[in-house]
Scaffold this motif. Structure first.
Motif, PDB file in Angstrom:
ATOM      1  N   THR A 104      -7.407  -1.912  -8.974  1.00  0.00           N
ATOM      2  CA  THR A 104      -7.958  -0.570  -8.824  1.00  0.00           C
ATOM      3  C   THR A 104      -6.840   0.460  -8.971  1.00  0.00           C
ATOM      4  O   THR A 104      -5.666   0.172  -8.681  1.00  0.00           O
ATOM      5  CB  THR A 104      -8.642  -0.384  -7.459  1.00  0.00           C
ATOM      6  N   ALA A 105      -7.208   1.645  -9.408  1.00  0.00           N
ATOM      7  CA  ALA A 105      -6.224   2.716  -9.597  1.00  0.00           C
ATOM      8  C   ALA A 105      -5.555   3.095  -8.276  1.00  0.00           C
ATOM      9  O   ALA A 105      -4.346   3.339  -8.221  1.00  0.00           O
ATOM     10  CB  ALA A 105      -6.887   3.936 -10.225  1.00  0.00           C
ATOM     11  N   ARG A 106      -6.332   3.125  -7.201  1.00  0.00           N
ATOM     12  CA  ARG A 106      -5.756   3.506  -5.897  1.00  0.00           C
ATOM     13  C   ARG A 106      -4.762   2.468  -5.404  1.00  0.00           C
ATOM     14  O   ARG A 106      -3.737   2.797  -4.823  1.00  0.00           O
ATOM     15  CB  ARG A 106      -6.863   3.731  -4.878  1.00  0.00           C
ATOM     16  N   TRP A 107      -5.055   1.186  -5.616  1.00  0.00           N
ATOM     17  CA  TRP A 107      -4.133   0.126  -5.202  1.00  0.00           C
ATOM     18  C   TRP A 107      -2.845   0.196  -6.026  1.00  0.00           C
ATOM     19  O   TRP A 107      -1.744   0.067  -5.491  1.00  0.00           O
ATOM     20  CB  TRP A 107      -4.788  -1.234  -5.332  1.00  0.00           C
ATOM     21  N   THR A 108      -2.983   0.427  -7.321  1.00  0.00           N
ATOM     22  CA  THR A 108      -1.814   0.552  -8.192  1.00  0.00           C
ATOM     23  C   THR A 108      -0.945   1.724  -7.751  1.00  0.00           C
ATOM     24  O   THR A 108       0.282   1.608  -7.678  1.00  0.00           O
ATOM     25  CB  THR A 108      -2.247   0.697  -9.656  1.00  0.00           C
ATOM     26  N   ALA A 109      -1.565   2.856  -7.436  1.00  0.00           N
ATOM     27  CA  ALA A 109      -0.822   4.028  -6.974  1.00  0.00           C
ATOM     28  C   ALA A 109      -0.135   3.739  -5.637  1.00  0.00           C
ATOM     29  O   ALA A 109       1.023   4.110  -5.433  1.00  0.00           O
ATOM     30  CB  ALA A 109      -1.754   5.227  -6.848  1.00  0.00           C
ATOM     31  N   PHE A 110      -0.828   3.062  -4.737  1.00  0.00           N
ATOM     32  CA  PHE A 110      -0.256   2.719  -3.435  1.00  0.00           C
ATOM     33  C   PHE A 110       0.953   1.805  -3.609  1.00  0.00           C
ATOM     34  O   PHE A 110       2.004   2.035  -3.023  1.00  0.00           O
ATOM     35  CB  PHE A 110      -1.317   2.031  -2.570  1.00  0.00           C
ATOM     36  N   ARG A 111       0.834   0.795  -4.443  1.00  0.00           N
ATOM     37  CA  ARG A 111       1.940  -0.129  -4.681  1.00  0.00           C
ATOM     38  C   ARG A 111       3.120   0.572  -5.341  1.00  0.00           C
ATOM     39  O   ARG A 111       4.271   0.224  -5.083  1.00  0.00           O
ATOM     40  CB  ARG A 111       1.483  -1.299  -5.558  1.00  0.00           C
ATOM     41  N   SER A 112       2.852   1.531  -6.193  1.00  0.00           N
ATOM     42  CA  SER A 112       3.916   2.267  -6.875  1.00  0.00           C
ATOM     43  C   SER A 112       4.707   3.143  -5.915  1.00  0.00           C
ATOM     44  O   SER A 112       5.872   3.442  -6.154  1.00  0.00           O
ATOM     45  CB  SER A 112       3.344   3.116  -8.001  1.00  0.00           C
ATOM     46  N   HIS A 113       4.046   3.574  -4.860  1.00  0.00           N
ATOM     47  CA  HIS A 113       4.681   4.458  -3.892  1.00  0.00           C
ATOM     48  C   HIS A 113       5.744   3.695  -3.133  1.00  0.00           C
ATOM     49  O   HIS A 113       6.786   4.110  -2.842  1.00  0.00           O
ATOM     50  CB  HIS A 113       3.651   5.034  -2.951  1.00  0.00           C
TER      51      HIS A 113
END
Length: 64
Positions: free
Chosen positions: A55-64
């Motif tokens: 999911t886009a939100r999980w990818t963004a969270f992991r990138s943070h």
């Protein structure tokens, strides 16, 4: 040991739980963290290859 209860199992609670855990632990563990096709993290499993579309939100969270 600190515990936290969430009213739902939605994406927001899933991510907030991770933020709380990592804060309590003093950072993100250096070893691998494994998940079992959580809806909050995996949007789709692709056929026989079993590759995951995250999911886009999980990818963004992991990138943070």
């Amino acid at each position: 040991m600190r515990r936290r209860i969430f009213a739902s199992g939605g994406t927001e609670a899933f991510l907030e739980g991770h933020v709380h855990a990592f804060t309590t632990l003093g950072g993100v563990p250096t070893g691998k963290i494994r998940y079992d096709n959580l809806k909050a993290a995996v949007a789709r499993v692709l056929g026989f290859s079993r590759q995951r579309v995250k999911t886009a939100r999980w990818t963004a969270f992991r990138s943070h």
